[in-house]
Design an enzyme around this catalytic site. Structure first.
Site, PDB file in Angstrom:
ATOM      1  N   TYR A 147       0.822  -1.216   0.000  1.00  0.00           N
ATOM      2  CA  TYR A 147       0.000   0.000   0.000  1.00  0.00           C
ATOM      3  C   TYR A 147       0.853   1.262   0.000  1.00  0.00           C
ATOM      4  CZ  TYR A 147      -3.871  -3.129   1.193  1.00  0.00           C
ATOM      5  OH  TYR A 147      -4.817  -4.132   1.182  1.00  0.00           O
ATOM      6  N   ASP A 207      -1.741 -11.832   8.577  1.00  0.00           N
ATOM      7  CA  ASP A 207      -0.977 -12.925   7.959  1.00  0.00           C
ATOM      8  C   ASP A 207       0.497 -12.892   8.333  1.00  0.00           C
ATOM      9  OD1 ASP A 207      -2.969 -14.297   6.118  1.00  0.00           O
ATOM     10  OD2 ASP A 207      -3.200 -12.228   5.477  1.00  0.00           O
ATOM     11  N   HIS A 450       4.631  -6.140  -4.574  1.00  0.00           N
ATOM     12  CA  HIS A 450       3.223  -6.399  -4.849  1.00  0.00           C
ATOM     13  C   HIS A 450       2.365  -5.171  -4.581  1.00  0.00           C
ATOM     14  CE1 HIS A 450       1.872  -6.825  -0.589  1.00  0.00           C
ATOM     15  NE2 HIS A 450       3.093  -7.252  -0.395  1.00  0.00           N
ATOM     16  N   TYR A 531     -11.480  -1.007  -0.071  1.00  0.00           N
ATOM     17  CA  TYR A 531     -11.505  -0.567   1.325  1.00  0.00           C
ATOM     18  C   TYR A 531     -10.202   0.088   1.735  1.00  0.00           C
ATOM     19  CZ  TYR A 531      -8.577  -4.104   3.724  1.00  0.00           C
ATOM     20  OH  TYR A 531      -7.534  -4.862   4.204  1.00  0.00           O
ATOM     21  N   ARG A 532      -9.116  -0.139   1.025  1.00  0.00           N
ATOM     22  CA  ARG A 532      -7.885   0.642   1.142  1.00  0.00           C
ATOM     23  C   ARG A 532      -7.052   0.385  -0.098  1.00  0.00           C
ATOM     24  NH1 ARG A 532      -3.909  -1.914   5.840  1.00  0.00           N
ATOM     25  NH2 ARG A 532      -4.360  -4.119   5.533  1.00  0.00           N
TER      26      ARG A 532
END
Length: 607
Positions: A147, A207, A450, A531-532
């Protein structure tokens, strides 16, 4: 193969961002696998004057401002970003830029980093930023990888790294199952501190457990026990507002006896009157310096895996999940994962399975899956039930019966799988024990990085099918393997599509951006929003929430301008720009030229 230093991995007893000693071998294995597939140099020379300057700030003013900040906080607590940029990896990540850079590495960089040691020092930094009109960008630990990590949205901002010196577990209340933490407390650390108390409590972990407990909750991240909605399970914040004033939310707004904290602060979330906590999540309205969190009383648990043989089982699986989730037969936040992840989470690169550059053909995935413990499947469902044995057995019988309606479904317990299988990682995560295993799929591509595409859908087959078809079609168009994980909270699912790209390959990065932008656009046209998201896509995602002529954004901008008239706090975060920057070309939308980035404008093609 790049050389790899396995002696540099930080340990938790020496550094707030480290791993406990009993995780060291697991960490070494993860790092070795990632570096075995790395071709990038450790760093590259920077071909510009450094540190880069904040917008509208001269070198003379910047130097004077930094000198003053050093006087306030100490020389050792202010660092200029004037050295080579090193991406590192998850446990040795930068706080100067985005380690998973999808734009050129030097695009999203800070000018300096400051390390406060208390709420009072955060106040000093905020007031300093207002004096010099220098944007600041707070991070807890900077591990929000996928992100944007620690990168500031506005180039040249000063990163406020809260984690290095504000990393204490301030309180653990064993009888009430609560705690209070500072931003630098990782899930590893909180788990260790709870274990030391002897209280029979669990920490809900995501995770990978190296991130900040506070940071993850504020960004509305999730875990996998019944306490998996982290922001919902926070209780009480201490916040430094952009003015430098300090606010406590919830019952913390009422002073306790003789100056002590209110004893109900971590027990009840709301004050009298409006509850402001939500405006400090995914926003740039304040810097959270303390947070209360609810812990889960330990209980009996049983994890399991159910596999499904056909791609087209998808809708039926979702329809079975919904009533089980709504009736709380599914005890946790389970995952439904595509079979290709069974290959990737082994830590082996894609080249081990397939030598093509295109997405791995379904028949190739099938040929390898049939030789793995899961067998030739299309979907794997990982769940856990909780409570005493009688309750667990009753729930499992219902789960077996309902999922058994899918032809060929197979119910598997952890003891039926070999020790190296991923299911054992899920057992730990779903019973409050930290893990690192999820890092292994990053080895899929060389120099792997990623991006997460993360829309929300109802837990309903027809809605999930819309996103499934968009994600599948566009991954194929842009040339990426489809790593989709569905995290099912009950009435809704977090659909996490993970784009794994090579950050040394400019075309790979270009295609990753094109894929993200097209998925965001198509999902929104069908009524589904993220959602983000990564900070580069914040403006596009924020605009998709455009009901009633962008009423939500106009409301956010009103709050921003009232709280932060100088626009110093994380401008652009979540697409919220202060008046000082608004409408002056800082927004990055799909139709815009890349005015503030050297990333080329995506032309809508995959070639």
């Amino acid at each position: 193969m790049a050389s790899v230093d396995l002696t540099s991995i930080p340990l938790l007893d020496k550094k707030h961002s480290g791993v406990p000693s009993d995780y060291l071998e697991q960490a070494k294995g993860s790092k070795a696998r990632l570096y075995s597939n790395k071709t990038l140099p450790a760093s590259v020379p920077r071909d510009e004057e450094v540190p880069v300057l904040p917008p509208d700030v001269t070198r003379e003013i910047f130097d004077a401002a930094i000198a003053e900040l050093k006087r306030k906080l100490g020389e050792e607590n202010v660092e200029l970003n004037d050295k080579p940029l090193v991406d590192g990896w998850y446990l040795e990540h930068p706080n100067t830029h985005d380690a998973f850079h999808v734009v050129p590495q030097s695009d999203l960089v800070s000018s300096a980093t400051v390390y406060p040691g208390s709420t009072d020092e955060v106040v000093q930094i905020v007031r300093w930023a207002n004096d010099y009109l220098i944007p600041i960008y707070p991070i807890s630990m900077g591990r929000n990888l996928g992100y944007g990590g620690a990168a500031p949205r506005v180039r040249g901002s000063v990163v406020v790294d809260l984690g290095r010196r504000m990393n204490k577990v301030l309180k653990i209340d064993g009888s009430n199952a609560t705690c209070m933490v500072e931003p630098g407390v990782s899930y590893f650390k909180l788990h260790e501190e709870v274990q030391k108390t002897g209280y029979d409590l669990w920490v809900d972990v995501p995770d990978v457990a190296g991130g900040s407990v506070l940071g993850n909750a504020i960004d509305r991240g999730v875990g996998y026990t019944p306490y998996g909605d982290h922001f919902t399970n926070h209780c009480g914040l201490e916040v430094v507002l952009p003015s430098g004033e300090v606010l406590r939310t919830g019952m913390g707004a009422l002073p306790g006896k003789d100056g002590a904290d209110n004893p109900s602060w971590q027990a009840f979330q709301n004050p009298y009157g409006p509850t402001p906590d939500g405006i400090f999540s995914q926003s740039n309205f304040g810097i959270v310096t303390k947070m209360g969190m609810w812990l889960m009383p330990a209980t009996g648990h049983q994890s399991y895996m159910i596999t499904f043989p056909r791609d087209d089982d998808f809708e039926q699986i979702i329809e079975i999940i919904r009533p089980l989730a709504l009736n709380r037969i599914l005890g946790n936040i389970p995952q439904l994962r595509s079979v290709i992840q069974e290959l990737a989470v082994t830590g082996k690169p894609k080249s081990f399975f397939y030598d093509g550059k295109d997405p791995m053909p379904r028949e190739v995935v099938r040929s390898h899956a049939k030789n793995m413990p899961c067998g030739d499947i299309s979907w794997a469902f990982y769940g856990t039930v909780y409570g005493n044995k009688e309750t667990r057995d009753m729930q499992l019988e219902i789960i077996k019966r309902e999922f058994g309606k899918v032809a060929g479904a197979r119910f598997i317990l952890p003891e039926e799988m070999p020790p190296e299988h991923y299911i054992h990682s899920r057992v730990n995560v779903c019973s409050g024990t930290p893990e690192l295993r999820e890092l292994d799929w990053l080895n899929w591509q060389p120099n792997a990085a990623h991006l997460f595409f993360a829309p929300i859908t109802p837990t309903r087959g027809e809605d999930a099918r819309v996103i499934h078809e968009i994600v599948s079609r566009l991954h194929k168009k842009w040339g990426f393997d489809n790593f989709s994980t569905l995290c099912i909270a009950g009435r809704e699912m977090h659909w996490i599509a993970n784009i794994v790209y090579d950050r040394a390959d400019e075309d790979s990065k270009r295609r990753a951006v094109g894929l993200m932008r097209e998925m965001i656009e198509e999902a929104a046209k069908n009524g589904f929003g993220e959602y983000r998201t990564h900070l580069l896509f914040a403006d596009q995602v924020a605009r998709t929430y455009g009901w009633n002529n962008q009423a939500l954004m106009r409301f956010n901008e009103t709050i921003k301008d009232a709280l932060d008239p100088n626009g110093i706090l994380a401008p652009g975060r979540a697409g919220i720009w202060p008046r000082r920057f608004r409408g002056k070309g800082w927004e990055i939308l799909e139709e815009d030229e890349w005015r503030n980035s050297s990333l080329p404008k995506v032309d809508g093609s995959s070639k």
